[in-house]
Design an enzyme around this catalytic site. Structure first.
Site, PDB file in Angstrom:
ATOM      1  N   LYS A   1      -0.762  10.758   1.943  1.00  0.00           N
ATOM      2  CA  LYS A   1       0.107  10.221   0.724  1.00  0.00           C
ATOM      3  C   LYS A   1      -0.637  10.505  -0.699  1.00  0.00           C
ATOM      4  O   LYS A   1       0.281  11.130  -1.516  1.00  0.00           O
ATOM      5  CB  LYS A   1      -0.002   8.621   0.683  1.00  0.00           C
ATOM      6  CG  LYS A   1       0.694   7.975   2.106  1.00  0.00           C
ATOM      7  CD  LYS A   1       0.662   6.744   2.071  1.00  0.00           C
ATOM      8  CE  LYS A   1      -0.574   5.919   1.850  1.00  0.00           C
ATOM      9  NZ  LYS A   1      -1.460   6.004   2.982  1.00  0.00           N
TER      10      LYS A   1
ATOM     11  N   HIS B   1       0.914  -1.116  -0.019  1.00  0.00           N
ATOM     12  CA  HIS B   1       0.009   0.088  -0.082  1.00  0.00           C
ATOM     13  C   HIS B   1       0.954   1.294  -0.009  1.00  0.00           C
ATOM     14  O   HIS B   1       1.906   1.277   0.747  1.00  0.00           O
ATOM     15  CB  HIS B   1      -0.931   0.026   1.225  1.00  0.00           C
ATOM     16  CG  HIS B   1      -1.980  -1.007   1.155  1.00  0.00           C
ATOM     17  ND1 HIS B   1      -2.974  -0.825   0.330  1.00  0.00           N
ATOM     18  CD2 HIS B   1      -2.284  -2.359   1.542  1.00  0.00           C
ATOM     19  CE1 HIS B   1      -3.914  -1.851   0.643  1.00  0.00           C
ATOM     20  NE2 HIS B   1      -3.432  -2.737   1.191  1.00  0.00           N
TER      21      HIS B   1
ATOM     22  N   ASP C   1      -2.397   3.789  -4.182  1.00  0.00           N
ATOM     23  CA  ASP C   1      -2.966   3.133  -3.507  1.00  0.00           C
ATOM     24  C   ASP C   1      -2.399   1.579  -3.096  1.00  0.00           C
ATOM     25  O   ASP C   1      -2.118   1.255  -2.267  1.00  0.00           O
ATOM     26  CB  ASP C   1      -4.598   2.793  -3.672  1.00  0.00           C
ATOM     27  CG  ASP C   1      -5.274   2.178  -2.903  1.00  0.00           C
ATOM     28  OD1 ASP C   1      -5.265   2.382  -1.430  1.00  0.00           O
ATOM     29  OD2 ASP C   1      -6.320   1.291  -2.955  1.00  0.00           O
TER      30      ASP C   1
ATOM     31  N   ARG D   1      18.040  15.593  12.540  1.00  0.00           N
ATOM     32  CA  ARG D   1      18.180  16.980  12.071  1.00  0.00           C
ATOM     33  C   ARG D   1      19.299  17.209  11.088  1.00  0.00           C
ATOM     34  O   ARG D   1      19.439  18.306  10.531  1.00  0.00           O
ATOM     35  CB  ARG D   1      18.000  18.127  12.896  1.00  0.00           C
ATOM     36  CG  ARG D   1      16.578  17.630  14.073  1.00  0.00           C
ATOM     37  CD  ARG D   1      16.539  18.860  15.122  1.00  0.00           C
ATOM     38  NE  ARG D   1      16.408  20.071  14.608  1.00  0.00           N
ATOM     39  CZ  ARG D   1      16.269  21.413  15.355  1.00  0.00           C
ATOM     40  NH1 ARG D   1      16.195  21.007  16.795  1.00  0.00           N
ATOM     41  NH2 ARG D   1      16.199  22.598  14.767  1.00  0.00           N
TER      42      ARG D   1
END
Length: 319
Positions: free
Chosen positions: A158, A137, A176, A243
Site C-alpha cells: 500500500k 488502516h 497507515d 475482466r
C-alpha cells in the site's frame, strides 16, 4: 469551548465580551437556537443545550424588554446551562444584559457576520466536530482529484504504491491510519489521525520518510473526501476476477456506500498506473460515461448486425 483551528476561528470572527470564565462550557449538540420564544416568556420547551444566536430581531426585542424593566424572562433564561450566546451583525448587547448573564457563567460572544452567514459557518464547523468518525488502516491519496483509500493486508504494498503515485505528482493525505468522518450524512472526509506525523510514511527497508520535506507542500493535503476504495490483495489463481469491469462493487463506511475495486497484486503489474486509470475512469462514471457498459453495448450491437446479415441456410445444406 470548541477546538477550532486557526482557519475556523478566523472564519467565525468571534470575540468574547463577557463571561470569559465560561469559555470551557461544553457544546454537546451541533444545532443552533434563536431564543425569541424564550425572551417572550415561553419556557415549555427550551433548547438550552444549543448555542443561542441573537440577530437583529432578538436584539431589538431585548432592548424593548430592558427599557420596560422586564427582566424576568432574561433572568430565567440564564438559569439554564446555556453553552454561550452569540450576537451577529457586530451588535454589542446592553450592559444590563451582560450584568444579568455574568452569574450564569455563560459566555457572550460577538461577531461581525450576519445571522445567515454565522449560521452556515457554525453548522459547517459543528457538523465536522460532531460527525461520526472511524479510523481505518490504509493510505489515503488524491489521484487526479479523486480521493482513493488504498486498503489491503499488511505488506501487500500500500505505502509503496502511494509513494509511486506521489512521485508521479499526486498527493498524500494520510498513511497507515486514516480517520474518516461522515459529514452531512453522505460525505466521507478522510484525514490523518495525528497532524504532526500525518504526512510521514513507513517504507519497509527504508524506514520513516517525511513526504513534505522530500516532495514539497504540493505533494500533501490535510483532508480529502473518500470517493473510492481500492483493495490490494495477493493474486489468487483460483479466484475469478472481473475482466470487463461491468460488475460494480461497493463497500460501506459509516453507512455510506463507496465504489470498491479489487486489484490483484503480482510481479509485473504496475499498480500505480492501474490506480491512475481507475481514478480517471471513476471521474468518467460521475460524468455519466461507463466505459465497460459502452463496450458491452457495442459488442452486442455488432453481434446483432452480424446475425442480421447471416444467411438462413448454407448452400451445401442437404435435406
Amino acid at each position: 469551548m470548541l477546538k477550532l483551528d486557526l482557519k475556523e476561528r478566523d472564519s467565525l470572527d468571534l470575540r468574547c465580551i463577557a463571561g470569559h470564565h465560561g469559555l470551557a462550557n461544553p457544546i454537546t449538540i451541533s444545532d443552533l437556537n434563536r431564543p425569541g420564544l424564550v425572551l417572550s416568556g415561553f419556557f415549555d420547551f427550551v433548547a438550552y443545550r444549543r448555542i443561542q444566536l441573537f440577530g437583529r430581531g432578538e436584539h431589538a426585542y431585548l432592548l424593548a424588554l430592558l427599557e420596560q424593566g422586564r427582566y424576568g424572562a432574561i433572568e430565567k433564561m440564564f438559569t439554564f446551562d446555556l453553552p454561550c450566546c452569540i450576537f451577529s451583525h457586530g451588535i454589542t448587547p446592553p450592559e444590563k444584559f451582560l450584568h444579568l448573564a455574568e452569574p450564569s457563567s455563560c459566555p457572550i460572544l460577538v461577531t461581525r457576520l450576519t445571522s445567515s452567514e454565522l449560521s452556515l459557518r457554525l453548522m459547517r464547523v459543528l457538523s465536522n466536530i460532531f460527525a461520526p468518525t472511524i479510523a481505518l488502516h490504509g493510505v489515503l491519496v488524491e489521484v487526479y482529484g479523486v480521493g482513493i483509500l488504498i486498503s489491503g493486508d499488511s505488506g501487500v504494498g500500500k505505502s509503496e504504491t502511494a509513494l509511486e503515485l506521489i512521485e508521479r505528482g499526486h498527493r498524500l493525505v494520510a498513511d497507515d491510519l486514516v480517520e474518516i468522518s461522515c459529514v452531512n450524512g453522505n460525505s466521507l472526509i478522510g484525514r490523518g489521525v495525528h497532524k504532526s506525523i500525518g504526512h510521514h510514511m513507513e517504507i519497509r527497508g527504508l524506514g520513516i520518510i517525511n513526504i513534505t520535506q522530500l516532495y514539497g507542500v504540493g505533494s500533501i493535503r490535510e483532508r480529502k473526501e473518500v470517493q473510492m476504495v481500492v483493495q490490494l490483495e495477493e493474486w489468487n489463481s483460483s479466484k475469478a476476477y472481473d475482466r470487463l469491469g461491468t460488475q460494480e462493487l461497493n463497500t460501506t463506511i459509516l453507512d455510506v456506500s463507496v465504489p470498491l475495486i479489487e486489484i490483484p497484486v503480482r510481479p509485473g503489474r504496475n499498480i500505480p498506473i492501474i490506480l491512475e486509470t481507475a481514478a480517471m475512469n471513476e471521474r468518467l462514471k460521475r460524468m455519466g460515461y461507463f466505459s465497460a457498459k459502452e463496450f458491452n453495448q457495442s459488442v452486442l450491437k455488432l453481434m446483432e448486425q452480424n446475425a442480421a446479415h447471416a444467411p438462413y441456410y448454407r448452400p451445401d445444406d442437404t435435406y
